[in-house]
Design an enzyme around this catalytic site. Structure first.
Site, PDB file in Angstrom:
ATOM      1  N   SER A 606      32.511 -19.423  80.889  1.00 50.06           N
ATOM      2  CA  SER A 606      32.655 -20.782  80.380  1.00 50.06           C
ATOM      3  C   SER A 606      33.995 -20.905  79.660  1.00 50.06           C
ATOM      4  O   SER A 606      35.042 -20.788  80.299  1.00 50.06           O
ATOM      5  CB  SER A 606      31.469 -21.140  79.477  1.00 50.06           C
ATOM      6  OG  SER A 606      31.356 -22.533  79.314  1.00 50.06           O
ATOM      7  N   ASP A 681      26.530 -26.351  89.055  1.00 50.15           N
ATOM      8  CA  ASP A 681      26.816 -26.445  87.617  1.00 50.15           C
ATOM      9  C   ASP A 681      26.921 -27.911  87.205  1.00 50.15           C
ATOM     10  O   ASP A 681      27.738 -28.661  87.737  1.00 50.15           O
ATOM     11  CB  ASP A 681      28.120 -25.704  87.301  1.00 50.15           C
ATOM     12  CG  ASP A 681      28.289 -25.386  85.826  1.00 50.15           C
ATOM     13  OD1 ASP A 681      27.796 -26.168  84.993  1.00 50.15           O
ATOM     14  OD2 ASP A 681      28.924 -24.362  85.506  1.00 50.15           O
ATOM     15  N   HIS A 713      25.103 -23.811  85.260  1.00 51.35           N
ATOM     16  CA  HIS A 713      26.006 -23.090  84.358  1.00 51.35           C
ATOM     17  C   HIS A 713      25.396 -21.757  83.934  1.00 51.35           C
ATOM     18  O   HIS A 713      26.088 -20.898  83.402  1.00 51.35           O
ATOM     19  CB  HIS A 713      26.285 -23.960  83.132  1.00 51.35           C
ATOM     20  CG  HIS A 713      27.525 -23.579  82.388  1.00 51.35           C
ATOM     21  ND1 HIS A 713      28.760 -23.471  82.986  1.00 51.35           N
ATOM     22  CD2 HIS A 713      27.731 -23.263  81.080  1.00 51.35           C
ATOM     23  CE1 HIS A 713      29.660 -23.115  82.090  1.00 51.35           C
ATOM     24  NE2 HIS A 713      29.070 -22.970  80.931  1.00 51.35           N
TER      25      HIS A 713
END
Length: 741
Positions: A606, A681, A713
């Site tokens: 991330s 995602d 995600h």
């Protein structure tokens, strides 16, 4: 929020055979790390005390399925545990609605099964249990009464303050029913699908930590209800690319610099009558992060934040008329900073307020009474949580870094003497805590580098009353077979370019004199996170060490719990100071005689994935290889509330966005790189990955990638997590980042 992928992801287990094979060799494998039973031991969640304090309830995961949680109860009088709700027996196995799936992703519980939340009735007569899209009322004797049975899911379920009503959101409307009675909608039916009642818009859930959009008043007299209209919000067409097909979702996603949802608030009776609009001011481009009722229900308190997130007004609202006044205003502590939101405040019965603020440069507690502020805690450390307030005794309990930023403790002080602070927990552990509403009992969780998470009940002096989960690593504990090879970390600091000490954590394998070892340099780097702590590190890092790698992490400037001056340097400058501080970590590693300076590999998820890209671009040759997981690559593609807090808008701060982007210098990457992304995602949308992939392909720059169809995600699961980490270390091996022979 751009989120870190924890070192120990909680994933469904593999077979027992895998665990037995790993135990026989004494070496941890990735397959065993993610298998059941969980090597960390039991991982109870949502521990709560009944209103009368007699019962402790919690969600406990199963030994044979670490992701499935059931509701358990502990009778403090008899000392007996019992399962109150068996999620497998009661559940239907029905697939959740897309809305509930996405809400679980926002709450970071998307991988969990069974019961993920529950609520005690105010009188202690029962417990509201949401399960697989429907609602149940559980009794302490084990009986569970079904309250809803529909194909449509019920979001944000809640019992009213008296327990007379149950409420939930269905089909974008708020529904209310007498417990055991028929539910009906109490908000209007809207013509457009973009208008929602009783829910929370995307950025409220993802960035503000507000998951609901309605609030019951004391004694059930009124309900405050949010209405949000996202018709002006841009649409991201999210292709959830799976293994056997693709489902396309048009997701309302407000990217930086674009319109947000328009949020309004109303107050109404439980049947929807006597609805009045709340005056939130003339400006509609605002955020509503928190809503609270006064303890006696005489007023509604609404926090109103400006779009720039430099100002927060506390509004006091008359629930009969909707008229509002500004009670006080909180401003950013310094220029070129922002307001960090939180839940660390409490309205007291006497009309005063305990409030958390960074106004003196560190997060501390204040009391607001009769229009005047009194600072309660102070010093070059931060309060990280307001744990409880005993209003009768005038005592406040909090969690903070007063003694050690790497090992938080629980403390208490008297309102009459706030300067005398008492520590209630053992400094040999990193601690966290919660309390019942009246602050009579502490529920403490703790861990250390050699002890996985424990939890216990304690009295108000911190004295342990009973273990909730002792979790001793002995006997048949799943980690016991691997304890002999367990390695303990070392801690230290290195100076940043301005002299600021940066904390690091290093874990080494058993090393032979004269040999040098590769480094698995794990990083996150973004705000609102702290990576280095003196808590339990988990089995994953031990498995990496077992493979012959050094594990290293450092907290750069911009990360959490060090005060305003430490966090502020990322203002309009993401991808700058964090990259330089991580570089300082790499340069420090190269000075160590047991580190192979040519074999330092970086891995982040991330924001950490973004950092990998920026680090490889900034310093070619410094790192042997990099893994970029689910990276943000252009901040113009990320959401308003998070991105604009730090970066402003693309329209007003174009140069800052250009400098922070990972696209312009994508072709400068010359070291081996692996990109990983979930193809469904909904947070860091897949377009981020395709943007950098296309740029590198157009520039004829070689790289590798691993894409996960159907995953969001959160790329994790029974076999996916081992696959991901095996992929990473196969990649490192192919590029020579290997232990010495």
């Amino acid at each position: 929020m751009v989120c870190a992928m924890p070192a120990v992801a909680q994933d469904v287990g593999a077979s027992q055979t895998q665990g037995e094979n790993a135990a026989m060799t004494g070496k941890l494998t990735f397959e065993r790390v993610f298998a059941s039973p969980n090597l960390d031991g039991p991982s109870p969640r949502e521990a709560k005390l009944s209103p009368d304090g007699r019962y402790l309830t919690l969600l406990r995961n199963r030994a044979d399925d670490r992701e499935r949680y059931d509701l358990w109860g502990y009778d403090r009088e008899s000392g007996e545990w019992s399962m109150l709700v068996d999620s497998e027996k009661l559940g239907s196995g029905r697939e959740l609605s897309e809305a509930e799936k996405m809400q679980r992703e926002r709450a970071r519980v998307g991988s969990l099964k069974g019961i993920i939340d529950y609520q005690w009735a105010h009188d202690g007569s029962g417990i509201l249990v949401p399960l697989e899209g429907d609602l149940y009322l559980a009794r302490l004797g084990g009986e569970a009464v079904r309250l809803t049975d529909t194909e449509a899911g019920e979001l944000n379920p809640a019992l009213s303050e008296t327990g007379e009503y149950v409420s939930f959101v269905r089909d974008r409307r708020l529904w209310v029913a007498p417990v055991g009675g028929e539910a009906r909608p109490v908000t209007p039916e809207e013509a457009g699908e973009e208008v929602h009642w009783g829910g929370a818009e995307f950025v409220a859930q993802e960035e503000m930590g507000r998951m609901t959009g309605y609030w019951w008043s004391p004694e059930d007299r009124r309900i405050a209800v949010a209405r949000f209209d996202e018709s002006g919000v841009g649409v991201v067409t999210r292709a959830a690319i799976g293994a056997t097909g693709t489902r396309v979702f048009d997701q309302r996603y407000p990217v930086a610099g674009s319109p947000n949802a328009v949020v309004q608030l109303y107050v109404m009776d439980p049947d929807g009558q006597n609805r009045v609009a709340i005056d939130l001011g003339q400006e509609t481009d605002i955020y509503i992060p928190r809503v609270d009722w006064a303890p006696d229900g005489s007023a509604l308190y609404v926090q109103r934040q400006n779009r720039e997130q430099t100002r927060l007004d506390m509004l006091k609202v008359d629930p009969a008329t909707g008229e509002s006044e500004v009670l006080f205003t909180e401003k950013a502590a310094v220029d070129d900073y922002w307001i960090n939101l939180g839940d660390d405040y409490r309205f007291l019965d006497d009309g005063s307020l305990i409030w958390w603020s960074e106004r003196d440069g560190f997060g501390h507690l204040y009391r607001f009474a009769d229009g005047e502020w009194t600072q309660l805690t102070q010093g070059e450390w931060v309060v990280t949580k307001l744990v409880g307030v005993d209003q009768t005794a005038g005592r406040v309990y909090f969690q903070g870094t007063k003694d050690d930023v790497l090992a938080q403790q629980v403390y208490a002080f008297d309102l009459a003497d706030p300067g005398t602070i008492e520590r209630l927990t053992d400094p040999a552990y990193a601690n966290s805590a919660s309390m019942d509403d009246k602050a009579q009992t502490l529920l403490v969780s703790r861990s250390s580098p050699q002890q996985p998470a424990q939890s216990y009940l304690a009295d108000t002096s911190g004295e342990r009353l009973a273990w909730i989960e002792e979790n001793a690593v002995a006997g048949d504990h799943p980690y016991a077979p691997f304890l002999a090879s367990h390695r303990l970390p070392e801690y230290g600091t290195i100076p940043a370019e301005d002299g600021t000490p940066l904390h690091y954590r290093i874990l080494t394998p058993e090393m032979e004199p004269g040999k040098r070892y590769p480094v698995y340099f794990s990083h996150y780097g973004g705000p609102h996170a702290q990576v280095v702590s003196k808590g339990w590190g988990g089995a994953l890092e031990q498995a990496i060490v077992d493979k012959g790698y050094i594990v290293f992490a450092i907290d750069n400037r911009g990360s959490a719990n060090r005060g305003v001056a430490f966090e502020q340097p990322i203002y309009r400058a993401m991808g700058g100071v964090e990259v330089r501080d991580q570089k300082a970590g790499a340069e420090f590693l190269k000075t160590l005689p047991y580190v192979d300076p040519d074999k330092i590999a970086i891995d982040g998820w991330s924001y950490g994935g973004y950092m990998t890209l920026k680090q490889l671009q900034a310093d070619p040759g410094l790192y042997a290889a990099g893994i970029s997981g689910a990276p943000v690559t252009k901040w113009e593609l990320y959401d308003t509330h998070y991105t604009e807090r730090y970066m402003g808008t693309p329209q007003a701060d174009a140069e800052a966005y250009e400098a922070a982007s990972a696209i312009p210098d994508a072709t400068a990457i010359s070291d081996p790189m692996l990109i990983i992304h979930g193809m469904a995602d909904d947070n860091v949308v897949f377009e981020n990955a395709t943007a950098v992939i296309a740029a590198m392909q157009e520039g004829n720059v070689p790289f590798e990638m691993m894409l996960y169809p159907g995953y969001t995600h959160r790329v994790s699961g029974e076999n996916i997590s081992p696959h991901r980490y095996n992929t990473v270390f196969d990649f490192l091996e192919r590029h020579g980042v290997t232990p010495p022979e």
